[in-house]
Design an enzyme around this catalytic site. Structure first.
Site, PDB file in Angstrom:
ATOM      1  N   TRP A   1      -9.205 -19.295 -24.489  1.00 44.46           N
ATOM      2  CA  TRP A   1      -8.448 -18.207 -23.870  1.00 44.46           C
ATOM      3  C   TRP A   1      -9.058 -17.807 -22.536  1.00 44.46           C
ATOM      4  O   TRP A   1      -8.344 -17.413 -21.618  1.00 44.46           O
ATOM      5  CB  TRP A   1      -8.355 -17.009 -24.814  1.00 44.46           C
ATOM      6  CG  TRP A   1      -7.619 -15.865 -24.197  1.00 44.46           C
ATOM      7  CD1 TRP A   1      -8.134 -14.651 -23.869  1.00 44.46           C
ATOM      8  CD2 TRP A   1      -6.235 -15.833 -23.800  1.00 44.46           C
ATOM      9  NE1 TRP A   1      -7.158 -13.868 -23.293  1.00 44.46           N
ATOM     10  CE2 TRP A   1      -5.989 -14.567 -23.241  1.00 44.46           C
ATOM     11  CE3 TRP A   1      -5.195 -16.755 -23.861  1.00 44.46           C
ATOM     12  CZ2 TRP A   1      -4.737 -14.193 -22.741  1.00 44.46           C
ATOM     13  CZ3 TRP A   1      -3.955 -16.379 -23.363  1.00 44.46           C
ATOM     14  CH2 TRP A   1      -3.737 -15.116 -22.810  1.00 44.46           C
TER      15      TRP A   1
ATOM     16  N   GLU B   1       0.232 -17.636 -24.000  1.00 47.76           N
ATOM     17  CA  GLU B   1      -0.252 -18.119 -25.306  1.00 47.76           C
ATOM     18  C   GLU B   1       0.106 -19.591 -25.493  1.00 47.76           C
ATOM     19  O   GLU B   1      -0.677 -20.360 -26.043  1.00 47.76           O
ATOM     20  CB  GLU B   1       0.292 -17.268 -26.450  1.00 47.76           C
ATOM     21  CG  GLU B   1      -0.213 -15.849 -26.489  1.00 47.76           C
ATOM     22  CD  GLU B   1      -1.707 -15.684 -26.742  1.00 47.76           C
ATOM     23  OE1 GLU B   1      -2.380 -16.651 -27.150  1.00 47.76           O
ATOM     24  OE2 GLU B   1      -2.222 -14.571 -26.522  1.00 47.76           O
TER      25      GLU B   1
ATOM     26  N   TYR C   1     -10.588  -7.603 -20.854  1.00 51.83           N
ATOM     27  CA  TYR C   1      -9.347  -7.938 -21.555  1.00 51.83           C
ATOM     28  C   TYR C   1      -9.301  -7.250 -22.920  1.00 51.83           C
ATOM     29  O   TYR C   1      -8.298  -6.626 -23.286  1.00 51.83           O
ATOM     30  CB  TYR C   1      -9.224  -9.461 -21.694  1.00 51.83           C
ATOM     31  CG  TYR C   1      -8.029  -9.901 -22.486  1.00 51.83           C
ATOM     32  CD1 TYR C   1      -6.741  -9.741 -21.977  1.00 51.83           C
ATOM     33  CD2 TYR C   1      -8.172 -10.474 -23.744  1.00 51.83           C
ATOM     34  CE1 TYR C   1      -5.629 -10.139 -22.700  1.00 51.83           C
ATOM     35  CE2 TYR C   1      -7.072 -10.873 -24.478  1.00 51.83           C
ATOM     36  CZ  TYR C   1      -5.800 -10.706 -23.956  1.00 51.83           C
ATOM     37  OH  TYR C   1      -4.701 -11.087 -24.679  1.00 51.83           O
TER      38      TYR C   1
END
Length: 186
Positions: free
Chosen positions: A54, A46, A24
């Protein structure tokens, strides 16, 4: 200070803890996204991340994409009670009523804008370039720009978009470059 990945290359400290984070970080985080569809997906993810790690969202992203019609706002905006119930029963995603409602509400708010307007609107909050952070402590959680973005989004009907979520969005979509000074992605 960066941390070396398994390949020995210096990356932002958070990025070296798992292969998912490395991929990522190296391929997506901080790369500019300048289209309504891509930005809608990132706003949604988000928002789902709020209060969670995350990595949880990153690993569930394929399921999120399937559950939310690849984050096509035209489809998501039409979701009704049956879709909401389906999403609440989907163990592959984060099953949070407020966050699911936010994805639907935000799709409708985006569609109230002209094509491309959402992108221009979000990017209008991108701050001027600043010096590269040397350590993670130099990276803020919120900024005056993310506070302004949050307020403006809410004024335009968006929900679950606080200043911290907005700043994470700015980082993820290349509006700011918070790769550390000696990171390979800088």
């Amino acid at each position: 200070m960066t941390a070396p990945g398994p390949d020995g290359l210096p990356r932002c400290v958070w990025a070296s803890s798992s292969p998912d984070y490395i991929a990522y970080h190296d391929n997506e985080w901080g790369k500019p996204i300048r289209d309504d569809h891509g930005l809608y997906e990132r706003v949604s993810l988000e928002s789902f991340q709020s209060g969670l790690s995350w990595i949880t969202i990153l690993r569930k992203r394929p399921a999120f994409r399937q559950a939310f019609a690849d984050f096509d706002p035209r489809v998501v905006a039409k979701y009704g009670q049956k879709d909401f119930d389906r999403l609440m029963a989907d163990a592959g995603i984060v099953r949070n009523r407020a966050k699911i409602n936010a994805a639907i509400t935000n799709a409708k708010a985006l569609l109230a804008m002209k094509p491309g307007e959402f992108t221009e609107f979000l990017w209008s909050f991108a701050p001027e370039e600043r010096p590269a952070p040397k350590t993670s402590e130099d990276v803020p959680a919120i900024t005056p720009e993310s506070i302004a973005m949050s307020k403006a989004l809410k004024k335009n009907g968006f929900v679950f978009v606080g200043p911290t979520t907005c700043y994470a969005l700015m980082q993820a979509t290349g509006m700011v470059n918070d790769h550390l000074a000696d990171c390979i992605s800088r």
